[in-house]
Design a protein around this motif. Structure first.
Motif, PDB file in Angstrom:
ATOM      1  N   MET A   1      38.833  72.433  17.182  1.00  0.00           N
ATOM      2  CA  MET A   1      39.557  71.277  16.664  1.00  0.00           C
ATOM      3  C   MET A   1      40.879  71.146  17.418  1.00  0.00           C
ATOM      4  O   MET A   1      41.641  72.104  17.523  1.00  0.00           O
ATOM      5  CB  MET A   1      39.807  71.426  15.164  1.00  0.00           C
ATOM      6  CG  MET A   1      38.523  71.507  14.346  1.00  0.00           C
ATOM      7  SD  MET A   1      38.820  71.672  12.569  1.00  0.00           S
ATOM      8  CE  MET A   1      39.360  70.005  12.182  1.00  0.00           C
ATOM      9  N   SER A   2      41.137  69.967  17.938  1.00  0.00           N
ATOM     10  CA  SER A   2      42.340  69.715  18.713  1.00  0.00           C
ATOM     11  C   SER A   2      43.578  69.693  17.827  1.00  0.00           C
ATOM     12  O   SER A   2      43.506  69.367  16.641  1.00  0.00           O
ATOM     13  CB  SER A   2      42.211  68.390  19.456  1.00  0.00           C
ATOM     14  OG  SER A   2      43.449  67.980  19.983  1.00  0.00           O
ATOM     15  N   TYR A   3      44.727  70.044  18.444  1.00  0.00           N
ATOM     16  CA  TYR A   3      45.994  69.908  17.730  1.00  0.00           C
ATOM     17  C   TYR A   3      46.414  68.443  17.611  1.00  0.00           C
ATOM     18  O   TYR A   3      47.358  68.128  16.892  1.00  0.00           O
ATOM     19  CB  TYR A   3      47.096  70.697  18.442  1.00  0.00           C
ATOM     20  CG  TYR A   3      46.946  72.198  18.346  1.00  0.00           C
ATOM     21  CD1 TYR A   3      46.049  72.768  17.444  1.00  0.00           C
ATOM     22  CD2 TYR A   3      47.689  73.043  19.146  1.00  0.00           C
ATOM     23  CE1 TYR A   3      45.911  74.144  17.348  1.00  0.00           C
ATOM     24  CE2 TYR A   3      47.563  74.423  19.060  1.00  0.00           C
ATOM     25  CZ  TYR A   3      46.666  74.970  18.170  1.00  0.00           C
ATOM     26  OH  TYR A   3      46.530  76.317  18.077  1.00  0.00           O
ATOM     27  N   GLY A   4      45.732  67.577  18.354  1.00  0.00           N
ATOM     28  CA  GLY A   4      45.885  66.142  18.176  1.00  0.00           C
ATOM     29  C   GLY A   4      47.242  65.597  18.562  1.00  0.00           C
ATOM     30  O   GLY A   4      47.837  65.983  19.557  1.00  0.00           O
ATOM     31  N   SER A   5      47.749  64.694  17.743  1.00  0.00           N
ATOM     32  CA  SER A   5      48.983  63.984  18.037  1.00  0.00           C
ATOM     33  C   SER A   5      50.040  64.300  16.999  1.00  0.00           C
ATOM     34  O   SER A   5      49.765  64.889  15.954  1.00  0.00           O
ATOM     35  CB  SER A   5      48.731  62.474  18.076  1.00  0.00           C
ATOM     36  OG  SER A   5      48.299  62.024  16.801  1.00  0.00           O
ATOM     37  N   ILE A   6      51.264  63.867  17.294  1.00  0.00           N
ATOM     38  CA  ILE A   6      52.379  64.125  16.402  1.00  0.00           C
ATOM     39  C   ILE A   6      53.198  62.849  16.261  1.00  0.00           C
ATOM     40  O   ILE A   6      53.317  62.055  17.195  1.00  0.00           O
ATOM     41  CB  ILE A   6      53.269  65.274  16.947  1.00  0.00           C
ATOM     42  CG1 ILE A   6      54.457  65.525  16.002  1.00  0.00           C
ATOM     43  CG2 ILE A   6      53.769  64.967  18.350  1.00  0.00           C
ATOM     44  CD1 ILE A   6      55.298  66.724  16.405  1.00  0.00           C
ATOM     45  N   SER A   7      53.765  62.664  15.103  1.00  0.00           N
ATOM     46  CA  SER A   7      54.688  61.553  14.852  1.00  0.00           C
ATOM     47  C   SER A   7      55.909  62.144  14.162  1.00  0.00           C
ATOM     48  O   SER A   7      55.943  62.283  12.942  1.00  0.00           O
ATOM     49  CB  SER A   7      54.037  60.490  13.965  1.00  0.00           C
ATOM     50  OG  SER A   7      54.937  59.432  13.724  1.00  0.00           O
ATOM     51  N   PRO A   8      56.929  62.544  14.948  1.00  0.00           N
ATOM     52  CA  PRO A   8      58.047  63.301  14.365  1.00  0.00           C
ATOM     53  C   PRO A   8      58.905  62.450  13.442  1.00  0.00           C
ATOM     54  O   PRO A   8      59.062  61.244  13.627  1.00  0.00           O
ATOM     55  CB  PRO A   8      58.842  63.733  15.603  1.00  0.00           C
ATOM     56  CG  PRO A   8      58.546  62.685  16.616  1.00  0.00           C
ATOM     57  CD  PRO A   8      57.110  62.299  16.395  1.00  0.00           C
TER      58      PRO A   8
END
Length: 982
Positions: free
Chosen positions: A486-493
């Motif tokens: 499973m990917s760590y994907g994206s972030i929205s800080p």
């Protein structure tokens, strides 16, 4: 201690050895873990929640991470081999009988009296000590502040841990044994290149030890084992586990600290110094905290640390775990917790549902997910009890005993920072990365900001191929691997939350730095990142900002309307992680730290009752055969030199042969006196200077023959002067025809001084004329004495007739014995250092380092006339014309004789018109003694305008009282030099 509410051992899972139980203790409680545990995982498994207290407010602190990123878990640890006064629990591998105890909180972390400081939190903001502790005097507060700082206490017990220094050169250094480092090393293997792979964990694999990953359908553990076996099969590959890369320096020089442990603890540490042609930085990254009110309670942990506890150690940090995230890796934590049987009541995501790529998988595992929400606060004190979740239109209280947070990722690029690399902020992934690596470096995987394992493996293969191409080595192209994870994907800080009190949001957990402190710093214009760090102490704890810096910088960027990249980062400096001074010192303690240097005739000095002291060499200070105590022996030795003859071992004096057609000119460039005009058989005294004109050394130079000189620096500076000669010869004057050879250890020198010195020398039957008309003061002869080769210089350090007899070192003991035995009727005495130094004081000769300081020039000691006569250049000459050297207020060397009382070295000359202390000073006593020959207390002093004040009466604060003294010429004894020239 054993309640499952705040941490417990899972029934299955992990890579620990459940067949091998390990007993240890914490704060006196006897606990149990398993082989493969860290101290942190074992304590959590035993239900330990509060591990320490914060620095300023003494708030309870629990485990926040599982490695070097944890700011909270500093403990004192003792195993069978040694003691660590302060080390993170996650860095300690559990061993049988290990004893651990808290280093913060009194009387215990559970109940800390100093927690009362929380009541004054409103007045203890950032920089409060700069504002409140200056009146009436800082020193009133200093003792308390000093006692409250630091972690742990040193232990006086001698460590049994073995220490070794190792040196290595490698073609490729791979730092990090996770998937990136293993892939790069595997592709480089069998290429003929010498590869060193280091990892700080005892087992390779990195995150593959706990993340759910498979390669081509094979579990990650099997892939790791096969890769490691392939590396071990290559004789050119060295694998160093439990090894921390602590620093990176120029030319790809690194220091490493390797720990070698057994079931009883760390039995040995190896301090490596390694140089590599190429470097693969695969150090990975660490999870980042999220900011919210009361985010520091015990029970709140980084999400990746929760997954590691579950996957590597088979430990649950809580029985009811909430997850809070702004990126997709938080979902991995929730899913892993559910698979381990941990209740996960809710996952709170600050992002919209459309950005959460693993939401469906989490919900399928039984986790309720809420989006566009934030945690507003938490409840509990010593343990987390509940969190308050605020959505767009709802507020909900969630009961839980644990909270896993994931605020993004921070690449571990500190080693690149040691080389001067400035990290660049990558907006998309919300992290600082290396854009321009040092020459020969390849930054890959998590260290490069990769959030996808397939990308990481591709970067590793590309780095290996690039190294092979650079080195001209053909590389096998590694086959692409199918990765299932499973990917760590994206972030929205979301750096500053929309809800919750900023005065309750902790950025730095160890030093109690809050968002409100950063706000205050911004309002007071401490907006530079380095000023921010020092004003608030952000990132100055033992974790060096691994969990706090990025959040702190982002908050400051928001408060000052700047981009995060514009704020920048603080400077990374070695070491990456704390290194014990004992590890650096290695076995260099006691005699191994500074080996004792013995005179060639050491056995004779012991036989004579010499009281040996360390003068750089083990030399007799005085001889018991000359008196019952020090003072009586020293007086007897001085009287012998003045009335009969004394024998002194000066073998430690430097001896440097300078030869070649340009030898005289070469030496003249160092000494104030012109050595180029020195004729064979002549001896000349002088001083040498540094470029600033300050005296560096003094001594005599003898001309043994055409183009052959012997320089005699002081004992303490012998090596330094030889190095000084070589530095200038090689770097500034490489065309000069000269050779420099240190022969200090080749020759022993015995001085015979006193009215009967010539008679004693005659009994050695020299094969050259020693009559006063032929062999005069400041001359040298070569020949034989007592049948052995010798160099005899007529020089004096005592003011008496004196000869310095130098023979090959193997004859030193024989020469000393012979002088004492053949002196029948002349009553020779062995003379120690103290008497020798007092004799030179009577004559007014300087003792370098005592009668000079870091400001003294030849103009200050009466050598201005010699300087004025030199028309050609020498080192430091130009500096002697500068204002500081020619000032009328210079301290100059004079003699001092006591009118009443006794002088002591260090006594201060009181300024004119002052008779009481405290008051201004006009100089100080550099040397002092009672002179048996003169019957009074005398000394030398550096006094402002001393040369023009001779005859003046001054007051001296000496030995706690003020005495009257007279300034005189430095020469107290035989000013006409009749005895010296006898």
């Amino acid at each position: 201690m054993t309640s499952a509410k705040h941490g417990y051992r899972l029934a299955a899972g992990g890579v620990i050895d459940r067949q091998r139980a390990v007993s240890f203790s914490y704060n006196g409680d006897h606990l149990r873990g398993y082989a493969g545990d860290t101290l942190a995982s074992a304590l959590i498994a035993n239900g330990v929640g509060v591990i320490g207290r914060s620095f300023k407010y003494h708030r309870p602190r629990g485990f926040y991470g599982t490695g070097t990123e944890d700011p909270n878990s500093m403990l004192a640890v003792r195993d069978a081999y040694g003691f660590e006064p302060a080390i993170r629990a996650g860095q300690v591998r559990l061993s049988e009988g290990l004893e651990a105890c808290s280093v913060s909180g009194w009387p215990s972390p559970e109940f800390d009296v100093a927690a009362i400081a929380q009541l004054a939190s409103n007045v203890l903001g950032a920089g409060f000590y700069y504002k409140t502790m200056m009146w009436p005097n800082w020193r009133l507060f200093e003792p308390f502040i000093r006692r409250s700082t630091g972690f742990g206490r040193l232990d006086s017990a001698i460590s049994r841990r073995e220490m070794h220094h190792r040196h290595e050169v490698a073609d490729v250094l791979v730092i990090g044994g996770g998937p990136a480092g293993l892939t790069a090393a595997r592709q480089l293997a069998h290429s003929g290149l010498k590869i060193v792979l280091v990892d700080d964990q005892p087992r390779l694999g990195g995150a593959l030890l706990w993340e759910a990953v498979s390669f081509d359908g094979v579990p990650a553990s099997e892939w790791v084992d096969r890769t490691v076996d392939a590396l071990k099969a290559d004789a050119n590959v060295t694998i160093l586990t439990s090894t921390m890369a602590t620093a990176a320096y120029e030319d790809n020089a690194f220091t490493l600290v390797e720990q070698r442990a057994d079931e009883h603890g760390v039995r040995a540490e190896h301090h490596w110094k390694l140089r590599a042609a190429n470097v693969v930085l695969a150090t990975g990254m660490v999870d980042r905290p999220l900011l919210f009110a009361d985010n520091d309670r015990p029970g709140i942990m980084l999400g990746s640390s929760v997954r590691r506890l579950i996957g590597e150690f088979g430990v649950a940090p809580a029985d009811r775990l909430t997850v809070y995230t702004n990126n997709d890796s938080g979902y991995l934590t929730a899913i892993a917790a559910r698979k381990a049987g941990i209740d996960v009541p809710v996952l709170v995501d600050t992002r919209p549902q459309g950005q959460a790529i693993h939401a469906a998988a989490a919900e399928q595992s039984g986790v309720r997910c809420v989006f566009d929400s934030q945690i507003e606060g938490t409840s509990g004190y010593k343990h987390l009890k509940a969190v308050t979740v605020r959505g767009s239109s709802t507020v909900e209280s969630i009961r839980c005993s644990g909270l896993a947070v994931s605020g993004g990722w921070t690449p571990l690029i500190q080693l690149a920072g040691h080389r001067g690399v400035k990290p660049v902020y990558q907006e998309r992934e919300s992290m600082f990365v290396v854009r321009a690596a040092p020459p020969g470096w390849h930054v890959i995987g998590g260290a490069a900001g990769s959030l996808h394992l397939t990308t990481t493996l591709a970067q590793a293969r590309a780095a290996a191929s690039a190294i092979g191409s650079d080195r001209g080595v053909p590389m096998e192209q590694g086959a692409d691997v199918s990765v299932d994870c499973m990917s760590y994907g994206s972030i929205s800080p979301q750096w500053i939350p929309d809800c919750g009190a900023r005065s309750r949001m902790w950025v730095d957990f160890q030093n109690d730095v809050k968002v409100s402190d950063l706000d205050l710093a911004a309002r007071e214009n401490y907006v530079s990142v380095e000023h921010l760090k020092r004003y608030t102490t952000l990132g100055m704890g033992t974790d060096q900002g691994r969990t706090s810096n990025i959040n702190g910088l982002a908050v400051m960027a928001g408060l000052t309307d700047r981009a995060i990249n514009a704020v920048g980062t603080t400077t990374f400096r070695p070491p990456y992680s704390a290194v014990r001074m004992g590890t650096i010192a290695n076995r260099r303690d006691g005699d191994l730290h500074q080996p004792r240097r013995y005179l060639p005739a050491h056995a004779i000095h012991e036989k004579l009752g010499g009281v040996l002291e360390d003068f750089g060499w083990e030399r007799p200070d005085w001889y018991r055969s000359n008196g019952a105590d020090r003072e009586s022996a020293v007086e007897a030795e001085m009287v012998a030199v003045r009335n009969h003859v004394g024998v002194f071992d000066g073998s430690s004096l430097g001896k440097i042969e300078v030869t070649g057609p340009d030898a005289g000119l070469f030496l003249s460039r160092f000494y104030v006196s012109n050595m180029a005009t020195l004729k064979p058989g002549g001896v000349r005294y002088s001083v040498m200077l540094k470029e600033d004109g300050v005296i560096f050394d003094d001594g005599v130079v003898a001309c043994l023959g055409p183009n052959h000189f012997l320089a005699g620096p002081t004992s303490g500076n012998a090596e330094a002067v030889a190095g000084w000669f070589e530095q200038w010869r090689q770097t500034e004057w490489p065309t000069m025809r000269v050779a420099v050879a240190t022969v200090t250890a080749n020759w022993a020198s015995i001085a015979i001084a006193g009215p009967c010195a010539r008679d004693l020398l005659a009994r050695l039957e020299p094969d050259f004329d020693i009559s006063p008309e032929v062999f005069k003061h400041m001359q040298v002869r070569e020949g034989h004495v007592a049948g052995v080769p010798a160099r005899v210089a007529r020089v004096s350090f005592t003011g008496e007739l004196q000869y310095e007899v130098s023979v090959p070192s193997r004859y030193a003991a024989s020469l000393l014995n012979t002088l004492l035995e053949r002196g029948s009727g002349l009553t020779p005495r062995a003379v120690g250092m103290e008497a020798w130094l007092r004799l030179r004081l009577e004559k007014g000769y300087i003792h370098l380092g005592s009668d000079t300081n870091g400001r003294t020039t030849p103009l200050d000691i009466g050598m201005g006339g010699i300087v004025a006569k030199r028309k050609d250049d020498f080192l430091g000459k130009r500096s002697l014309s500068l204002a500081f050297a020619t000032s009328e207020e210079r301290e100059q060397l004079v003699g001092v004789e006591a009118i009443d009382g006794t002088l002591q070295a260090g006594g201060r000359i009181l300024a004119s018109g002052h008779e009481r202390t405290p008051c201004p000073s006009e100089g100080y006593i550099t040397s002092a003694c009672f002179s048996p020959s003169l019957g009074k207390s005398i000394g030398l002093a550096l006094v402002v305008r001393g040369s023009e004040r001779k005859g003046e009466t001054v007051s001296v604060f000496s030995g706690g009282s003020i005495i009257r003294c007279r300034l005189t010429s430095p020469t107290f004894y035989d000013a006409e030099n009749k005895r010296l020239n006898a």
